[in-house]
Design an enzyme around this catalytic site. Sequence first.
Site, PDB file in Angstrom:
ATOM      1  N   TYR A  50      36.033  32.540  34.225  1.00 43.34           N
ATOM      2  CA  TYR A  50      35.960  33.432  35.383  1.00 43.34           C
ATOM      3  C   TYR A  50      36.934  32.975  36.477  1.00 43.34           C
ATOM      4  O   TYR A  50      37.646  33.784  37.071  1.00 43.34           O
ATOM      5  CB  TYR A  50      34.519  33.479  35.930  1.00 43.34           C
ATOM      6  CG  TYR A  50      34.441  33.983  37.351  1.00 43.34           C
ATOM      7  CD1 TYR A  50      34.749  35.305  37.662  1.00 43.34           C
ATOM      8  CD2 TYR A  50      34.090  33.126  38.399  1.00 43.34           C
ATOM      9  CE1 TYR A  50      34.702  35.759  38.975  1.00 43.34           C
ATOM     10  CE2 TYR A  50      34.044  33.562  39.708  1.00 43.34           C
ATOM     11  CZ  TYR A  50      34.354  34.884  39.991  1.00 43.34           C
ATOM     12  OH  TYR A  50      34.323  35.327  41.292  1.00 43.34           O
ATOM     13  N   PRO A 103      39.685  33.074  49.834  1.00 36.17           N
ATOM     14  CA  PRO A 103      38.285  33.378  49.519  1.00 36.17           C
ATOM     15  C   PRO A 103      38.061  33.462  48.019  1.00 36.17           C
ATOM     16  O   PRO A 103      38.860  34.075  47.303  1.00 36.17           O
ATOM     17  CB  PRO A 103      38.078  34.756  50.168  1.00 36.17           C
ATOM     18  CG  PRO A 103      39.443  35.358  50.228  1.00 36.17           C
ATOM     19  CD  PRO A 103      40.400  34.217  50.415  1.00 36.17           C
ATOM     20  N   GLY A 105      34.873  34.243  45.222  1.00 33.25           N
ATOM     21  CA  GLY A 105      33.485  34.595  44.967  1.00 33.25           C
ATOM     22  C   GLY A 105      32.813  33.536  44.107  1.00 33.25           C
ATOM     23  O   GLY A 105      33.464  32.844  43.321  1.00 33.25           O
ATOM     24  N   GLN A 152      35.642  37.024  54.588  1.00 31.01           N
ATOM     25  CA  GLN A 152      36.322  38.092  53.857  1.00 31.01           C
ATOM     26  C   GLN A 152      35.304  39.122  53.398  1.00 31.01           C
ATOM     27  O   GLN A 152      34.255  38.760  52.851  1.00 31.01           O
ATOM     28  CB  GLN A 152      37.060  37.502  52.637  1.00 31.01           C
ATOM     29  CG  GLN A 152      37.673  38.533  51.708  1.00 31.01           C
ATOM     30  CD  GLN A 152      36.744  38.930  50.571  1.00 31.01           C
ATOM     31  OE1 GLN A 152      36.008  38.090  50.060  1.00 31.01           O
ATOM     32  NE2 GLN A 152      36.769  40.196  50.182  1.00 31.01           N
ATOM     33  N   ARG A 189      38.849  42.751  33.280  1.00 28.51           N
ATOM     34  CA  ARG A 189      38.883  41.310  32.976  1.00 28.51           C
ATOM     35  C   ARG A 189      38.397  41.068  31.550  1.00 28.51           C
ATOM     36  O   ARG A 189      37.248  40.658  31.311  1.00 28.51           O
ATOM     37  CB  ARG A 189      38.010  40.542  33.970  1.00 28.51           C
ATOM     38  CG  ARG A 189      38.348  40.819  35.426  1.00 28.51           C
ATOM     39  CD  ARG A 189      39.048  39.646  36.086  1.00 28.51           C
ATOM     40  NE  ARG A 189      39.475  40.008  37.434  1.00 28.51           N
ATOM     41  CZ  ARG A 189      38.826  39.697  38.548  1.00 28.51           C
ATOM     42  NH1 ARG A 189      37.727  38.984  38.486  1.00 28.51           N
ATOM     43  NH2 ARG A 189      39.277  40.066  39.724  1.00 28.51           N
ATOM     44  N   LYS A 279      44.025  41.941  53.411  1.00 27.90           N
ATOM     45  CA  LYS A 279      44.453  41.125  52.264  1.00 27.90           C
ATOM     46  C   LYS A 279      44.648  41.995  51.029  1.00 27.90           C
ATOM     47  O   LYS A 279      43.773  42.805  50.695  1.00 27.90           O
ATOM     48  CB  LYS A 279      43.373  40.076  51.963  1.00 27.90           C
ATOM     49  CG  LYS A 279      43.596  39.266  50.680  1.00 27.90           C
ATOM     50  CD  LYS A 279      42.560  38.165  50.550  1.00 27.90           C
ATOM     51  CE  LYS A 279      42.767  37.283  49.345  1.00 27.90           C
ATOM     52  NZ  LYS A 279      42.328  37.846  48.086  1.00 27.90           N
ATOM     53  N   HIS A 303      46.177  39.104  44.279  1.00 24.74           N
ATOM     54  CA  HIS A 303      44.821  38.641  43.960  1.00 24.74           C
ATOM     55  C   HIS A 303      44.857  37.567  42.860  1.00 24.74           C
ATOM     56  O   HIS A 303      43.972  37.483  42.010  1.00 24.74           O
ATOM     57  CB  HIS A 303      43.968  39.830  43.514  1.00 24.74           C
ATOM     58  CG  HIS A 303      42.521  39.758  43.910  1.00 24.74           C
ATOM     59  ND1 HIS A 303      41.972  40.521  44.896  1.00 24.74           N
ATOM     60  CD2 HIS A 303      41.485  39.002  43.438  1.00 24.74           C
ATOM     61  CE1 HIS A 303      40.676  40.269  45.007  1.00 24.74           C
ATOM     62  NE2 HIS A 303      40.358  39.334  44.123  1.00 24.74           N
ATOM     63  N   GLY A 335      49.327  32.028  43.136  1.00 26.75           N
ATOM     64  CA  GLY A 335      50.134  31.178  42.260  1.00 26.75           C
ATOM     65  C   GLY A 335      50.814  29.991  42.912  1.00 26.75           C
ATOM     66  O   GLY A 335      51.570  29.289  42.255  1.00 26.75           O
ATOM     67  N   ARG A 357      42.479  28.923  43.166  1.00 22.68           N
ATOM     68  CA  ARG A 357      41.828  28.203  42.065  1.00 22.68           C
ATOM     69  C   ARG A 357      41.789  26.676  42.183  1.00 22.68           C
ATOM     70  O   ARG A 357      40.731  26.075  41.956  1.00 22.68           O
ATOM     71  CB  ARG A 357      42.482  28.614  40.745  1.00 22.68           C
ATOM     72  CG  ARG A 357      42.272  30.094  40.385  1.00 22.68           C
ATOM     73  CD  ARG A 357      43.055  30.431  39.145  1.00 22.68           C
ATOM     74  NE  ARG A 357      42.976  31.820  38.734  1.00 22.68           N
ATOM     75  CZ  ARG A 357      43.804  32.778  39.162  1.00 22.68           C
ATOM     76  NH1 ARG A 357      44.745  32.498  40.054  1.00 22.68           N
ATOM     77  NH2 ARG A 357      43.674  34.008  38.708  1.00 22.68           N
TER      78      ARG A 357
HETATM   79  C1  LIG Z   1      37.289  32.648  41.116  1.00 20.45           C
HETATM   80  C2  LIG Z   1      37.984  33.544  42.082  1.00 20.45           C
HETATM   81  C3  LIG Z   1      37.234  34.386  42.874  1.00 20.45           C
HETATM   82  C4  LIG Z   1      37.881  35.203  43.808  1.00 20.45           C
HETATM   83  N1  LIG Z   1      37.118  35.963  44.641  1.00 20.45           N
HETATM   84  C5  LIG Z   1      37.727  36.648  45.644  1.00 20.45           C
HETATM   85  C6  LIG Z   1      36.945  37.317  46.609  1.00 20.45           C
HETATM   86  O1  LIG Z   1      35.731  37.288  46.573  1.00 20.45           O
HETATM   87  N2  LIG Z   1      37.607  37.993  47.580  1.00 20.45           N
HETATM   88  C7  LIG Z   1      38.981  38.029  47.658  1.00 20.45           C
HETATM   89  O2  LIG Z   1      39.533  38.649  48.569  1.00 20.45           O
HETATM   90  N3  LIG Z   1      39.739  37.385  46.754  1.00 20.45           N
HETATM   91  C8  LIG Z   1      39.138  36.684  45.760  1.00 20.45           C
HETATM   92  N4  LIG Z   1      39.897  35.991  44.870  1.00 20.45           N
HETATM   93  C9  LIG Z   1      41.364  35.984  45.024  1.00 20.45           C
HETATM   94  C10 LIG Z   1      41.787  34.842  45.935  1.00 20.45           C
HETATM   95  O3  LIG Z   1      41.365  35.036  47.251  1.00 20.45           O
HETATM   96  C11 LIG Z   1      43.321  34.674  45.967  1.00 20.45           C
HETATM   97  O4  LIG Z   1      43.901  35.912  46.251  1.00 20.45           O
HETATM   98  C12 LIG Z   1      43.869  34.139  44.646  1.00 20.45           C
HETATM   99  O5  LIG Z   1      42.967  33.269  44.023  1.00 20.45           O
HETATM  100  C13 LIG Z   1      45.158  33.393  44.933  1.00 20.45           C
HETATM  101  O6  LIG Z   1      45.743  32.980  43.755  1.00 20.45           O
HETATM  102  P1  LIG Z   1      45.658  31.478  43.176  1.00 20.45           P
HETATM  103  O7  LIG Z   1      44.254  31.277  42.694  1.00 20.45           O
HETATM  104  O8  LIG Z   1      46.638  31.551  42.062  1.00 20.45           O
HETATM  105  O9  LIG Z   1      46.041  30.529  44.266  1.00 20.45           O
HETATM  106  C14 LIG Z   1      39.284  35.189  43.912  1.00 20.45           C
HETATM  107  C15 LIG Z   1      40.033  34.342  43.092  1.00 20.45           C
HETATM  108  C16 LIG Z   1      39.396  33.522  42.192  1.00 20.45           C
HETATM  109  C17 LIG Z   1      40.225  32.595  41.360  1.00 20.45           C
END
Ligand SMILES: Cc1cc2nc3c(=O)[nH]c(=O)nc-3n(C[C@H](O)[C@H](O)[C@H](O)COP(=O)(O)O)c2cc1C
Length: 408
Positions: A50, A103, A105, A152, A189, A279, A303, A335, A357
């Site tokens: 996830y 942020p 989840g 968020q 997903r 965002k 995202h 990323g 992440r």
């Molecule tokens: C496990 C997970 C849960 C996420 N949940 C949310 C969320 O609840 N709200 C949101 O705006 N973005 C969410 N995102 C996206 C992140 O805020 C962000 O845009 C993204 O993780 C950035 O990329 P990176 O993980 O490669 O750094 C989530 C990302 C991950 C990995």
Amino acid sequence: MSSSSSNAGPRAEANVSSNARALRKLRGVLNLQDFEHRARRHLPRPLFEYVAGTVEDGRAGRDNQQALLEYGLLPRILTDVSGRSQKVELFGRTYDSPFGIAPMGLAALTAYRGDIVLARAARAANIPAVLSGTSVIPLESVMDEVPGTWFQAYLPGDSERIAALLDRVARTGCDTLVVTVDIPVNANRENNIRAGFSTPLKPSLRLAWDGLTRPSWLLGTFLRTLARHGMPHFENSFATRGAPILSATVLRDFSARDHLNWRHFAEIRRQWRGNLVIKGILHPADARLAREHGADAVIVSNHGGRQLDGAISPLRSLQAVVAAVPDLPVLVDSGFRRGSDVMVALAMGARMVFVGRPFNYAAAIAGEAGVAHAINLLREEIDRNMGMLGINRCDELTPACLVPRTVS
Ligand SMILES: Cc1cc2nc3c(=O)[nH]c(=O)nc-3n(C[C@H](O)[C@H](O)[C@H](O)COP(=O)(O)O)c2cc1C
């Protein structure tokens, strides 16, 4: 001797030994990518997938890496870099580094009290952290414990429900609201389906087995959460508490997200007195609309490659977005893993980069000490790179520091 001082000894010893345990777990973690290997061993497979997963064929996720490879940094020499500072100013506040925690989840499902752990580590390092609307700790608890945390929201296209949630958020004293707009419909997903992840999690033999084979997560995160805080629920999606996280029947309420439009955003702006961040923008025209509708900042993001597969890396439109809204702070995520990645984005005009992440994995593996370690690694990389690039301040990073390169 007072009872508090007689307790201080054992408590202090317990803290020392838990710190020592955390440090042991972090040995050999030399960069942000290293957290992923540890997390894979620590988390049950559905949960790891996830967090790690992208969408469909992973093209958007791969483009986040690819786009970064397409720029090189052009150093200057003999510039006296002894005055290096990576502080940046945003919304009238000075942060100690040009990055923050995105942020995510269910962070309290991968790490014990994950949302609080992330927010505390961010506050200690004086960087921003954003609490996800899909979190399972009530936002009041997080804001109480860590004031200054951003919130968020995923909002439905329903004025009444929006107003009720914003009221609730405002009552906590939160000063920065991030509205995520790149999830009007659920993403495909496939990796979650293959790994047995769903929300809510459906109890099954396979899920039990996945948990049993990860005993330190099972005992240290899941059972500890159940024992101390009860069954986690989606706490912050709406003004009232949502569904439990483990349930055979309940469906998460995604209602009316596909109705959300600029008219709602204008209403949000009228009601929300704090900083308003939007965002999930990739198109420069949307950045312009965001400014016209009163946004205080935009986050250029795909995202983390988790929504529209085939969406471009935010890096590919970052400069166009900056040019479209020159008077607005432009933030970016998706990323970024190295100090040099952050610097490419800053050179393109971003004020700040958010990382997702790796901080989630760091919290899962070693709690607040893990997140602090991750922050330090990235901070040190930025500091070293500033020195080698020949600059003392983040605002010296300009497009002139970049050279596009052809990647075969
Ligand atoms: C496990 C997970 C849960 C996420 N949940 C949310 C969320 O609840 N709200 C949101 O705006 N973005 C969410 N995102 C996206 C992140 O805020 C962000 O845009 C993204 O993780 C950035 O990329 P990176 O993980 O490669 O750094 C989530 C990302 C991950 C990995």
